[in-house]
Design a protein around this motif. Structure first.
Motif, PDB file in Angstrom:
ATOM      1  N   ASP A 231       0.845  -1.199   0.000  1.00  0.00           N
ATOM      2  CA  ASP A 231       0.000   0.000   0.000  1.00  0.00           C
ATOM      3  C   ASP A 231       0.876   1.242   0.000  1.00  0.00           C
ATOM      4  O   ASP A 231       2.051   1.204   0.383  1.00  0.00           O
ATOM      5  N   ILE A 232       0.281   2.374  -0.406  1.00  0.00           N
ATOM      6  CA  ILE A 232       0.986   3.654  -0.447  1.00  0.00           C
ATOM      7  C   ILE A 232       0.127   4.683   0.263  1.00  0.00           C
ATOM      8  O   ILE A 232      -1.030   4.927  -0.126  1.00  0.00           O
ATOM      9  N   ASP A 233       0.688   5.300   1.327  1.00  0.00           N
ATOM     10  CA  ASP A 233      -0.080   6.288   2.101  1.00  0.00           C
ATOM     11  C   ASP A 233      -0.105   7.655   1.433  1.00  0.00           C
ATOM     12  O   ASP A 233      -1.131   8.346   1.440  1.00  0.00           O
ATOM     13  N   HIS A 234       1.018   8.063   0.877  1.00  0.00           N
ATOM     14  CA  HIS A 234       1.128   9.416   0.330  1.00  0.00           C
ATOM     15  C   HIS A 234       1.255   9.378  -1.201  1.00  0.00           C
ATOM     16  O   HIS A 234       1.965   8.525  -1.754  1.00  0.00           O
ATOM     17  N   ALA A 235       0.558  10.298  -1.842  1.00  0.00           N
ATOM     18  CA  ALA A 235       0.600  10.369  -3.307  1.00  0.00           C
ATOM     19  C   ALA A 235       2.008  10.689  -3.807  1.00  0.00           C
ATOM     20  O   ALA A 235       2.439  10.238  -4.874  1.00  0.00           O
ATOM     21  N   GLY A 236       2.768  11.472  -3.041  1.00  0.00           N
ATOM     22  CA  GLY A 236       4.136  11.800  -3.435  1.00  0.00           C
ATOM     23  C   GLY A 236       5.005  10.563  -3.553  1.00  0.00           C
ATOM     24  O   GLY A 236       5.856  10.460  -4.449  1.00  0.00           O
ATOM     25  N   ASP A 237       4.801   9.604  -2.618  1.00  0.00           N
ATOM     26  CA  ASP A 237       5.563   8.360  -2.699  1.00  0.00           C
ATOM     27  C   ASP A 237       5.191   7.575  -3.957  1.00  0.00           C
ATOM     28  O   ASP A 237       6.043   6.935  -4.590  1.00  0.00           O
ATOM     29  N   GLY A 238       3.899   7.624  -4.319  1.00  0.00           N
ATOM     30  CA  GLY A 238       3.473   6.934  -5.536  1.00  0.00           C
ATOM     31  C   GLY A 238       4.122   7.529  -6.775  1.00  0.00           C
ATOM     32  O   GLY A 238       4.573   6.806  -7.682  1.00  0.00           O
ATOM     33  N   VAL A 239       4.168   8.871  -6.822  1.00  0.00           N
ATOM     34  CA  VAL A 239       4.808   9.534  -7.963  1.00  0.00           C
ATOM     35  C   VAL A 239       6.288   9.184  -8.014  1.00  0.00           C
ATOM     36  O   VAL A 239       6.861   8.916  -9.082  1.00  0.00           O
ATOM     37  N   MET A 240       6.919   9.149  -6.810  1.00  0.00           N
ATOM     38  CA  MET A 240       8.336   8.825  -6.748  1.00  0.00           C
ATOM     39  C   MET A 240       8.589   7.404  -7.263  1.00  0.00           C
ATOM     40  O   MET A 240       9.545   7.153  -8.005  1.00  0.00           O
ATOM     41  N   LEU A 241       7.728   6.483  -6.883  1.00  0.00           N
ATOM     42  CA  LEU A 241       7.867   5.103  -7.359  1.00  0.00           C
ATOM     43  C   LEU A 241       7.693   5.013  -8.874  1.00  0.00           C
ATOM     44  O   LEU A 241       8.411   4.280  -9.560  1.00  0.00           O
ATOM     45  N   CYS A 242       6.713   5.754  -9.388  1.00  0.00           N
ATOM     46  CA  CYS A 242       6.498   5.748 -10.848  1.00  0.00           C
ATOM     47  C   CYS A 242       7.704   6.326 -11.587  1.00  0.00           C
ATOM     48  O   CYS A 242       8.119   5.809 -12.633  1.00  0.00           O
ATOM     49  N   VAL A 243       8.270   7.406 -11.036  1.00  0.00           N
ATOM     50  CA  VAL A 243       9.456   7.990 -11.649  1.00  0.00           C
ATOM     51  C   VAL A 243      10.605   6.988 -11.640  1.00  0.00           C
ATOM     52  O   VAL A 243      11.349   6.843 -12.617  1.00  0.00           O
ATOM     53  N   PHE A 244      10.740   6.246 -10.503  1.00  0.00           N
ATOM     54  CA  PHE A 244      11.791   5.226 -10.437  1.00  0.00           C
ATOM     55  C   PHE A 244      11.568   4.143 -11.494  1.00  0.00           C
ATOM     56  O   PHE A 244      12.516   3.733 -12.189  1.00  0.00           O
TER      57      PHE A 244
END
Length: 658
Positions: A231-244
């Protein structure tokens, strides 16, 4: 203008267009009809480079020499111009080439040949498409990225790099606490990007993608809140993962492309080196069979496969036969594939559209001038054939065809040169026989006729009789020398003559030659300067006498009457030598070596001195057969000096007196 030809071929500037011409000519011959060459001239023709335009002109010239009718079609679009012409003509069989498609978009787009086939589907014209390989052998995007069957060890290596990135991240995160920089979820991603780079560089795109996706899930599970789930709590972490993930995918793609490019360069270098080695080894070959053996051995070592060469029959050029090696056995399907390859000038067999169930792959050996033969390659079942292998085989076939064509042309040129030289020498010899041999015969006949008439009329006194007989003997001796020289040269060149080396007293050959040339020397003085002691020389007595006779006779020819010919003999340069000097005009410096060539006198404009030009050539051949030498130089006071040198001599010891 409609053409009456039933078979037509469409050409362009492709380097392998000559294959289409051969295929069309063979098809027309098979059907017993005429054929035509079609070239659609669009505005792009005038923007093409000079090499392309010259190549088109070359192909048109070749087609005309092969008996084709050439048709220029002017149109702004190749497809429309070609299809309109075909629909308004009597062409029933159209041959077109198709190059290898380069790139993903080109594979989705139909080729010109495929579009022409669709346009003429309702028309009663059969379109035959012949695949052509580009001279640059471009790879498709699959080849460039080397997308092939995955192996377990490659996937395992990719997962291992991800695990190593995780271990390194954990070690650094636990132990690096005394400095300001700490390992966190932001900079941990760099380690997983490195794992994708390593995997893609080592094994290609798919292992790199596996590393990227595995790294994505590891980062999400261990480093993104909430921890230890996906799971992902923060949208910023999701964007960071997508960028990775996007970065990892791009890095994997670039790494795989870099690896594939490097591999392609290595293969190209190896292929170039292999072609160079083949060319270098065959450069010394002198006949077709020797060339085929070298090609067979080199290609077998290079490809690690069975190789065979097939050459058209000498009696029936339409029939293809095994040329090398002779122990190859072909099945019925193999023979069918071979015949189609030869008759249609196309690649057939294993890995092609026309495989006929054959275990062999057949490549036509074709140059711009003619079909040379067929190269057969039998690939083991465990080896996977790909586009790279096809390009390599095509390059090898082109190289082999060029080499065999060079050998054939060299043989033809050599045979033609030999025939020309033989005819030239025959003409010169006939000229000599008709003049130089006829002259002494005329003198002999004339002297004997005068002798007979004067004797019958009882007006022949003894002095006149002696003079006529002396003239007859001298001319007969000269005629005998001419004929002996011709026969001796023939025997030496054919190898029928043998040399019997014996220890001979050096003075004996001189005595015999002096007797033989008594009449020739009647108007000259032969001054002999012997050594102090008798010397024994290892020689063939009869042939050495012939050499001395030829050299002395040559001195007589080129010396004025009442002059002296000096003959000196003795030890010289750790051997033995006869030295003959005349007092004639000498020899031009540029002719000192040429005087020993056959028929050299016949090549000179001055033919006042009779002879066949064989005497000194025979002398050189005889001396070399005995291990000796003959040389000539000009004397400072005038005249030529000939030296006959023998390597082995001995001086007998004087007996002791009691």
């Amino acid at each position: 203008m409609p053409t009456k030809a039933t078979v037509a071929v469409c050409i362009d500037a492709h380097p392998k267009t000559h294959i289409l011409l051969r295929s069309a000519a063979n098809k027309a011959k098979e059907l017993g009809v005429s054929w035509a060459v079609l070239y659609v001239e669009t505005p792009d023709h005038y923007g093409a480079d000079n090499e392309s335009r010259e190549r088109i002109l070359e192909f048109i010239t070749i087609a005309e020499e092969m008996g084709a009718v050439v048709r220029h079609i002017e149109h702004h679009d190749i497809l429309k111009g070609l299809t309109n012409f075909i629909k308004n003509s009597q062409v029933k069989h159209l041959i077109m080439g198709q190059s290898s498609k380069d790139g993903f978009l080109s594979e989705l787009r139909a080729s010109l040949a495929e579009r022409v086939t669709r346009e003429l589907r309702k028309h009663k014209t059969n379109v035959q498409i012949i695949p052509l390989s580009s001279r640059q052998y471009p790879s498709s995007w699959r080849d460039r990225l080397q997308l092939k069957d995955l192996k377990i060890k490659e996937i395992g290596f990719a997962l291992l790099t991800v695990f190593a990135a995780y271990v390194i991240s954990e070690i650094l995160r636990e132990n690096v606490t005394h400095i300001e920089w700490k390992v966190n979820k932001h900079n941990v991603m760099a380690f997983f990007l490195i794992s994708s780079v390593i995997s893609s560089l080592q094994y290609g795109l798919v292992p790199g993608l596996v590393s990227a996706i595995a790294g994505f899930f590891v980062i999400n599970y261990f480093y993104i809140a909430p921890l230890y789930n996906f799971d992902i709590d923060h949208a910023g972490d999701g964007v960071m993962l997508c960028v990775f993930l996007i970065s990892a995918l791009m890095v994997s793609l670039m790494g795989a492309y870099s690896r594939a490019t490097n591999s392609a360069l290595i293969r190209k270098e190896r292929r170039t080196q292999a072609l160079y080695n083949v060319h270098k080894l065959t450069a010394q070959a002198t006949n077709q069979q020797e060339t085929l053996k070298i090609l067979h051995d080199e290609l077998t070592d290079l490809l690690e496969m069975d190789i065979a060469f097939f050459i058209p029959s000498a009696t029936d050029p339409t029939n293809i036969e095994l040329a090398y090696p002779l122990d190859i056995m072909l099945s019925h399907n193999d023979m069918q594939s071979l015949r189609v390859c030869w008759n249609d000038v196309r690649v057939t067999g294993l890995g092609t559209r026309n495989n006929f169930g054959s275990s062999w792959r057949f490549e036509p050996l074709v140059t711009t001038k003619k079909e040379i033969g067929v190269l057969g390659i039998k690939s083991p079942t465990h080896i996977r054939l790909d586009a790279s292998f096809g390009r390599l085989v095509t390059a090898l076939a082109d190289q082999a065809a060029s080499i065999l064509e060079r050998i054939n042309l060299t043989k033809l040129m050599s045979d033609s040169r030999i025939r020309e030289e033989r005819e030239k020498l025959r003409a010169m010899l006939l000229s000599s026989v008709s003049h130089d041999l006829k002259t002494p015969l005329a003198s002999i006949i004339g002297s004997m006729s005068v002798y007979q008439r004067m004797r019958k009329s009882k007006r022949l006194d003894q002095e006149t009789a002696d003079e006529l007989i002396e003239t007859t003997l001298g001319e007969a001796q000269r005629l005998d020398s001419f004929i002996s020289n011709i026969l001796d040269m023939t025997r030496i060149e054919s190898g029928d003559i043998t040399f019997d080396k014996e220890w001979i007293e050096s003075s004996k050959p001189i005595k015999n030659v002096k007797k033989r040339l008594y009449h020739r020397l009647s108007r000259h003085t032969l001054a002999i300067d012997p050594p102090d002691h008798e010397i024994f020389v290892q020689m063939d007595k009869m042939m050495t006498e012939q050499v001395l006779q030829n050299v002395i006779d040559n001195a007589v020819k080129y010396s004025d009457t009442n002059t002296t010919i000096n003959l000196t003999y003795g030890k010289q340069n750790k051997g033995f030598a006869y030295t003959i000097r005349d007092h004639g005009p000498g020899i031009p410096e540029d002719k000192l070596e040429a005087v020993f060539d056959k028929y050299e006198r016949l090549k000179q404009s001055d033919s006042t001195v009779a002879g066949t030009g064989l005497g000194l050539a025979i002398a050189k051949a005889v001396m070399e057969k005995q291990g000796g030498t003959i040389s000539v130089k000009n004397h400072p006071d005038g005249g030529a000096v000939f030296t006959l040198w023998f390597p082995k001599m001995k001086i007998p010891k004087k007996p002791k007196h009691s």
